[in-house]
Design a protein around this motif. Structure first.
Motif, PDB file in Angstrom:
ATOM      1  N   LYS A   1      79.750 -13.398 -37.347  1.00 54.56           N
ATOM      2  CA  LYS A   1      78.618 -12.478 -37.447  1.00 54.56           C
ATOM      3  C   LYS A   1      77.374 -13.109 -36.831  1.00 54.56           C
ATOM      4  O   LYS A   1      77.290 -14.323 -36.639  1.00 54.56           O
ATOM      5  CB  LYS A   1      78.372 -12.108 -38.907  1.00 54.56           C
ATOM      6  CG  LYS A   1      79.520 -11.342 -39.541  1.00 54.56           C
ATOM      7  CD  LYS A   1      79.209 -10.981 -40.983  1.00 54.56           C
ATOM      8  CE  LYS A   1      80.346 -10.194 -41.622  1.00 54.56           C
ATOM      9  NZ  LYS A   1      80.063  -9.848 -43.043  1.00 54.56           N
ATOM     10  N   PHE A   2      76.376 -12.270 -36.582  1.00 51.23           N
ATOM     11  CA  PHE A   2      75.125 -12.747 -35.978  1.00 51.23           C
ATOM     12  C   PHE A   2      74.464 -13.811 -36.842  1.00 51.23           C
ATOM     13  O   PHE A   2      73.814 -14.726 -36.326  1.00 51.23           O
ATOM     14  CB  PHE A   2      74.181 -11.553 -35.761  1.00 51.23           C
ATOM     15  CG  PHE A   2      72.878 -11.909 -35.108  1.00 51.23           C
ATOM     16  CD1 PHE A   2      72.831 -12.645 -33.931  1.00 51.23           C
ATOM     17  CD2 PHE A   2      71.678 -11.498 -35.682  1.00 51.23           C
ATOM     18  CE1 PHE A   2      71.618 -12.968 -33.327  1.00 51.23           C
ATOM     19  CE2 PHE A   2      70.463 -11.813 -35.090  1.00 51.23           C
ATOM     20  CZ  PHE A   2      70.435 -12.549 -33.911  1.00 51.23           C
TER      21      PHE A   2
ATOM     22  N   ASP B   1      71.779 -18.964 -38.365  1.00 49.17           N
ATOM     23  CA  ASP B   1      71.933 -20.119 -39.271  1.00 49.17           C
ATOM     24  C   ASP B   1      72.076 -21.418 -38.476  1.00 49.17           C
ATOM     25  O   ASP B   1      71.556 -22.466 -38.874  1.00 49.17           O
ATOM     26  CB  ASP B   1      73.158 -19.936 -40.165  1.00 49.17           C
ATOM     27  CG  ASP B   1      72.966 -18.879 -41.240  1.00 49.17           C
ATOM     28  OD1 ASP B   1      71.809 -18.459 -41.457  1.00 49.17           O
ATOM     29  OD2 ASP B   1      73.970 -18.471 -41.849  1.00 49.17           O
ATOM     30  N   MET B   2      72.787 -21.356 -37.339  1.00 49.42           N
ATOM     31  CA  MET B   2      72.946 -22.531 -36.500  1.00 49.42           C
ATOM     32  C   MET B   2      71.594 -23.035 -36.000  1.00 49.42           C
ATOM     33  O   MET B   2      71.264 -24.223 -36.113  1.00 49.42           O
ATOM     34  CB  MET B   2      73.842 -22.199 -35.299  1.00 49.42           C
ATOM     35  CG  MET B   2      74.065 -23.386 -34.345  1.00 49.42           C
ATOM     36  SD  MET B   2      74.636 -22.879 -32.690  1.00 49.42           S
ATOM     37  CE  MET B   2      76.107 -21.942 -33.078  1.00 49.42           C
TER      38      MET B   2
ATOM     39  N   PHE C   1      75.460 -10.829 -29.051  1.00 44.10           N
ATOM     40  CA  PHE C   1      74.876 -10.877 -30.398  1.00 44.10           C
ATOM     41  C   PHE C   1      74.245  -9.531 -30.755  1.00 44.10           C
ATOM     42  O   PHE C   1      74.351  -9.061 -31.897  1.00 44.10           O
ATOM     43  CB  PHE C   1      73.806 -11.962 -30.496  1.00 44.10           C
ATOM     44  CG  PHE C   1      74.291 -13.365 -30.219  1.00 44.10           C
ATOM     45  CD1 PHE C   1      75.641 -13.683 -30.231  1.00 44.10           C
ATOM     46  CD2 PHE C   1      73.374 -14.367 -29.944  1.00 44.10           C
ATOM     47  CE1 PHE C   1      76.075 -14.976 -29.977  1.00 44.10           C
ATOM     48  CE2 PHE C   1      73.800 -15.663 -29.682  1.00 44.10           C
ATOM     49  CZ  PHE C   1      75.152 -15.972 -29.698  1.00 44.10           C
ATOM     50  N   ALA C   2      73.562  -8.926 -29.780  1.00 42.43           N
ATOM     51  CA  ALA C   2      72.939  -7.619 -30.024  1.00 42.43           C
ATOM     52  C   ALA C   2      74.004  -6.579 -30.350  1.00 42.43           C
ATOM     53  O   ALA C   2      73.842  -5.762 -31.273  1.00 42.43           O
ATOM     54  CB  ALA C   2      72.114  -7.201 -28.808  1.00 42.43           C
TER      55      ALA C   2
ATOM     56  N   ALA D   1      67.173  -9.066 -31.447  1.00 44.85           N
ATOM     57  CA  ALA D   1      68.057 -10.224 -31.594  1.00 44.85           C
ATOM     58  C   ALA D   1      67.339 -11.497 -31.157  1.00 44.85           C
ATOM     59  O   ALA D   1      67.408 -12.535 -31.833  1.00 44.85           O
ATOM     60  CB  ALA D   1      69.329 -10.027 -30.780  1.00 44.85           C
ATOM     61  N   LEU D   2      66.637 -11.434 -30.031  1.00 48.69           N
ATOM     62  CA  LEU D   2      65.875 -12.592 -29.559  1.00 48.69           C
ATOM     63  C   LEU D   2      64.756 -12.956 -30.524  1.00 48.69           C
ATOM     64  O   LEU D   2      64.496 -14.134 -30.786  1.00 48.69           O
ATOM     65  CB  LEU D   2      65.295 -12.300 -28.173  1.00 48.69           C
ATOM     66  CG  LEU D   2      66.269 -12.423 -27.003  1.00 48.69           C
ATOM     67  CD1 LEU D   2      65.679 -11.787 -25.743  1.00 48.69           C
ATOM     68  CD2 LEU D   2      66.630 -13.873 -26.741  1.00 48.69           C
ATOM     69  N   SER D   3      64.110 -11.943 -31.074  1.00 40.79           N
ATOM     70  CA  SER D   3      63.034 -12.188 -32.032  1.00 40.79           C
ATOM     71  C   SER D   3      63.558 -12.910 -33.273  1.00 40.79           C
ATOM     72  O   SER D   3      62.925 -13.844 -33.783  1.00 40.79           O
ATOM     73  CB  SER D   3      62.378 -10.858 -32.422  1.00 40.79           C
ATOM     74  OG  SER D   3      61.324 -11.063 -33.341  1.00 40.79           O
TER      75      SER D   3
END
Length: 333
Positions: free
Chosen positions: A93-94, A99-100, A124-125, A135-137
């Motif tokens: 999941k995203f 988290d990484m 990811f989006a 997603a970038l934000s």
């Protein structure tokens, strides 16, 4: 469109070297960095890739967040930049990616997190239901500071259809990078050459990078990537010659005079050709890298990593001045 790849080899090299000197004098940059390929499990089946594996493959690699943090601590405690790219994992999941980034930035606040190609960001989006911007934000909020330039390959649709039909089209790659620039995330750009592309294809690719740079100013460096065919479905193709490599570096410098830096990526060029490229327009050798998996899976013969002393020797023996930098080209004394 005028095709610089048809010009005289030495004359083009001299022009590119003159422009490099005008921009940077004798300075050649390098960084103490670590490449992290967190997984080779990937849903995409690019014909030029020898790295990707299916989920469930006994030899497949996947690193959870704790694994990655331990890896950084063991391999490169003094690195100033973490360069992170991987496959498009079918079941993560995203939140794994945020988290990484958050885990790494918490554990190593002094290190710049340069992570995820445009292909990964678009993926990811799609798995999160977010827009590319959102997603970038979210990643930026978690600690993402910069993006690498992978996944561009060659923008020409005819070529992409042949070598990477499942990869995002050129327009999407450019859109993701433009969005990143608007979010305040600087990026790099790349071009994969030495397969089935033509000189005209390469020129169109460079012009599109130049056009986006005129619009946003968000590209820090451009990296020509010399294709390695071994262990891929394109293994019948002869790799680029040394003259092809040097000419591509030189033309990249001349066309992209609005992009600050051109890298001689020694992993793909080999150390000797990368050193020669410093006199054909390149002003950056990338870095220590420590361990790179993607290109070596395709048969690269270069070292897995280089020391700072080895990088400095490559630069000084070319008659140039080594400058240790951070991810944003700030000088590190």
């Amino acid at each position: 469109m005028y095709n610089l790849f048809k010009e005289d080899f030495l004359v083009t090299g001299e022009k590119a070297d003159a422009l490099r000197q005008k921009m940077w004098g004798k300075k050649v940059f390098y960084v103490n960095n670590l490449h992290i390929n967190y997984t080779d499990i990937c849903v995409s089946k690019c014909r030029f890739c020898a790295f990707a594996k299916d989920e469930g493959d006994e030899s497949a690699v996947f690193m959870d967040v704790d694994d990655i943090i331990k890896y950084v601590a063991a391999k490169a405690p003094n690195a100033s930049e973490l360069h992170i790219v991987g496959g498009l994992h079918p079941s993560k999941k995203f939140s794994y990616y945020t988290d990484m980034v958050r885990g790494l930035k918490t554990a190593f606040p002094e290190k710049t997190i340069k992570a995820f190609s445009a292909v990964e960001i678009d993926y990811f989006a799609s798995i999160s239901g977010l827009s590319v911007s959102d997603a970038l934000s979210a990643l930026k909020k978690a600690g993402l500071e910069m993006m690498p330039g992978g996944g561009a390959e060659i923008f020409e649709p005819r070529v992409r259809k042949e070598i990477c039909p499942e990869k995002i089209p050129a327009e999407k790659w450019l859109e993701v990078h433009e969005t990143a620039h608007k979010e305040g995330i600087l990026t790099n750009a790349t071009m994969l050459y030495g397969h089935i592309e033509t000189g005209e294809d390469k020129m169109r690719h460079l012009e599109k990078i130049r056009e986006l740079q005129e619009k946003t100013g968000g590209f820090l460096a451009f990296i020509p990537l010399s294709f390695h065919p071994q262990n891929t479905f394109l293994s019948h193709i002869k790799p680029a010659t040394g003259m092809d490599d040097l000419m591509t570096v030189a033309v990249s410098r001349l066309v992209l005079d609005n992009v600050p830096h051109i890298k001689a990526y020694w992993v793909m060029l080999g150390e000797k050709t990368a050193q020669a490229a410093l006199r054909f327009g390149a002003d950056d050798l990338d870095g220590t890298i420590i361990k790179e998996n993607i290109t070596h899976a395709a048969g690269a013969k270069s070292s897995a990593g280089l020391t700072e002393d080895e990088l400095k020797n490559m630069i000084t023996s070319a008659g140039l001045e080594p400058v240790k930098r951070n991810a944003f080209y700030g000088t590190i004394n």
